[in-house]
Design an enzyme around this catalytic site. Structure first.
Site, PDB file in Angstrom:
ATOM      1  N   GLY A  95      -5.640  -5.697   6.136  1.00  0.00           N
ATOM      2  CA  GLY A  95      -6.720  -4.738   6.266  1.00  0.00           C
ATOM      3  C   GLY A  95      -7.851  -5.122   7.198  1.00  0.00           C
ATOM      4  O   GLY A  95      -8.402  -4.275   7.907  1.00  0.00           O
ATOM      5  N   THR A 115       0.910  -1.146   0.000  1.00  0.00           N
ATOM      6  CA  THR A 115       0.000   0.000   0.000  1.00  0.00           C
ATOM      7  C   THR A 115       0.940   1.183   0.000  1.00  0.00           C
ATOM      8  O   THR A 115       2.084   1.048   0.408  1.00  0.00           O
ATOM      9  CB  THR A 115      -0.842  -0.035   1.300  1.00  0.00           C
ATOM     10  OG1 THR A 115      -1.805  -1.077   1.216  1.00  0.00           O
ATOM     11  CG2 THR A 115      -1.566   1.267   1.568  1.00  0.00           C
ATOM     12  N   THR A 159      -0.652   0.417   6.698  1.00  0.00           N
ATOM     13  CA  THR A 159      -0.380  -0.616   5.691  1.00  0.00           C
ATOM     14  C   THR A 159      -0.344  -1.965   6.403  1.00  0.00           C
ATOM     15  O   THR A 159       0.303  -2.092   7.445  1.00  0.00           O
ATOM     16  CB  THR A 159       0.944  -0.378   4.947  1.00  0.00           C
ATOM     17  OG1 THR A 159       1.310  -1.589   4.250  1.00  0.00           O
ATOM     18  CG2 THR A 159       2.088   0.005   5.872  1.00  0.00           C
ATOM     19  N   ARG A 195     -14.238  -7.323  -2.274  1.00  0.00           N
ATOM     20  CA  ARG A 195     -13.598  -7.134  -0.963  1.00  0.00           C
ATOM     21  C   ARG A 195     -13.029  -5.717  -0.849  1.00  0.00           C
ATOM     22  O   ARG A 195     -12.380  -5.217  -1.757  1.00  0.00           O
ATOM     23  CB  ARG A 195     -12.478  -8.160  -0.785  1.00  0.00           C
ATOM     24  CG  ARG A 195     -11.735  -8.065   0.570  1.00  0.00           C
ATOM     25  CD  ARG A 195     -10.458  -7.271   0.468  1.00  0.00           C
ATOM     26  NE  ARG A 195      -9.653  -7.339   1.700  1.00  0.00           N
ATOM     27  CZ  ARG A 195      -8.588  -6.600   1.930  1.00  0.00           C
ATOM     28  NH1 ARG A 195      -8.170  -5.741   1.025  1.00  0.00           N
ATOM     29  NH2 ARG A 195      -7.915  -6.712   3.051  1.00  0.00           N
ATOM     30  N   ASP A 224      -8.809  -1.867   4.428  1.00  0.00           N
ATOM     31  CA  ASP A 224      -8.818  -0.747   5.374  1.00  0.00           C
ATOM     32  C   ASP A 224      -8.476   0.587   4.717  1.00  0.00           C
ATOM     33  O   ASP A 224      -8.838   1.650   5.248  1.00  0.00           O
ATOM     34  CB  ASP A 224      -7.816  -0.992   6.511  1.00  0.00           C
ATOM     35  CG  ASP A 224      -6.398  -1.144   5.978  1.00  0.00           C
ATOM     36  OD1 ASP A 224      -6.196  -1.944   5.040  1.00  0.00           O
ATOM     37  OD2 ASP A 224      -5.489  -0.444   6.475  1.00  0.00           O
TER      38      ASP A 224
HETATM   39  N1  GLY Z   1      -3.996  -2.736   3.795  1.00  0.00           N
HETATM   40  C1  GLY Z   1      -4.460  -2.967   2.506  1.00  0.00           C
HETATM   41  C2  GLY Z   1      -5.577  -3.923   2.447  1.00  0.00           C
HETATM   42  O1  GLY Z   1      -5.723  -4.769   3.319  1.00  0.00           O
HETATM   43  O2  GLY Z   1      -6.329  -3.859   1.525  1.00  0.00           O
END
Ligand code: GLY
Length: 341
Positions: free
Chosen positions: A258, A204, A255, A232, A235
């Protein structure tokens, strides 16, 4: 009368000047990350390390140049994140990971610490720089988040640059996706769950900045987790989980895994600990990343910046692409102690 009016005007201008200068001493700072994960020494060749470090420095320079010339924290983080979205090195924009169906679906958010205004988008497939879309959602709509085709429709209405979905594809990510599919098939034959290596899952990009007026901002952009299922959402577009900013406490970009960052409202929790418990940004990040997150079974990292320029780059994975720049220093790192710096 003219003299009196002139006197009033001078008073008004002086007052305005004071108002504008109130925070002129804020120590302008930018902190960025390019994802946390299984980044142990030896993971990359020296040439690959150089490429990552060069791109992190370029993103820091772009964001800091905005701050140094009196620009806003929002403009600074946007400039830094656009560069990382355009780079195939990171899992955001070009170079995003693939979903189970072999698509690139992008999540993004931005928050203004001065106003608590925020913008986000989830599951977009054709917006070249999702961070620009998040900013448009924040500034030009009455909503906080748009998803999928609605987000793309809004991007079009706003005149934000779109691309064909294949623009995001890189051979490296496609190969990783194909390998993951194969591993999953093999595991299914043996009636087992396929365990995805961590660095296949994460990545990320994000930035937090403090401008000369004492305003904080945070932004996060990602392709999400490789092999994520249809629809999906992670976060990164969730305010309070992947991104949070409030001038009263701190700015955070996350990061990691999520689902855990959403459940634990990681970004908001860090700023709440600063605001209500009087912790430093480093203490709050340590508590959340080294205790609450692993206790719940998750992993990842955060960058955090306070209104006094104090910062933390904290992760419980082997490494995190990260960097910081202020008036005194500039540094970028990949590997490291899983500790606040
Ligand atoms: N932290 C990125 C995700 O889980 O999508």
């Amino acid at each position: 009368m003219r003299l009196f009016t002139g006197f009033l005007a001078a008073l008004f201008l002086t007052g305005s000047a004071f108002a504008a200068d109130e925070h002129a001493s804020a120590p302008v700072t930018i902190v960025i990350h390019g994802g946390a994960g299984a980044l142990a020494p030896g993971r990359y060749t020296p040439a690959e390390e150089d490429a990552y470090e060069a791109k992190l420095n370029e993103a820091l320079d772009a964001g800091y140049a905005v701050l140094e010339s009196g620009g806003t924290a929002l403009d600074a983080i946007e400039a830094a994140i656009v560069l990382m979205e355009d780079s195939p090195l990171f899992n955001a924009g070009k170079g995003a990971v693939f979903t189970r169906e072999g698509k690139n679906e992008l999540d993004v958010s931005i928050m203004d610490g001065a106003t608590l205004n925020a913008g986000a988008a989830a599951g977009v497939t054709n917006v070249k720089n999702p961070i620009r879309l998040a900013r448009a959602v924040m500034e030009n709509s009455e909503h906080v988040m748009f998803a999928r085709d609605g987000a793309e429709k809004f991007a079009k209405e706003q005149g934000i640059e779109t691309v064909k979905p294949k623009y995001f594809r890189t051979e490296r990510r496609w190969k990783a996706y194909k390998e993951a599919l194969k591993a999953e098939k093999e595991a299914a034959k043996q009636d087992k769950d396929a365990a995805l290596p961590h660095d296949f899952k994460y990545g990320t990009v994000g930035a937090v900045a403090l401008d000369a007026n004492g305003n904080l901002a945070a932004g996060t952009s990602t392709g999400g987790m490789m092999m994520k299922r249809y629809g999906r959402v992670g976060d990164s577009p969730i305010i309070g989980a992947g991104t949070f900013a409030d001038n009263k406490s701190c700015a955070v970009s996350s990061t990691g895994w999520g689902e855990f960052f959403i459940r634990l409202t990681i970004a908001r929790d860090i700023c709440a600990q600063v605001e209500y418990a009087g912790k430093t940004v480093e203490e709050a990040a340590d508590d959340v990343i080294h205790h609450r997150l692993p206790d719940a079974g998750g992993d990842g990292g955060v960058i955090v910046l306070g209104p006094d320029g104090s910062y933390a780059m904290t992760f419980n994975t082997k490494g995190m692409f990260r960097g910081v720049k202020n008036a005194d220093m500039q540094s970028v790192s990949i590997y490291g102690e899983a500790a606040a710096e």
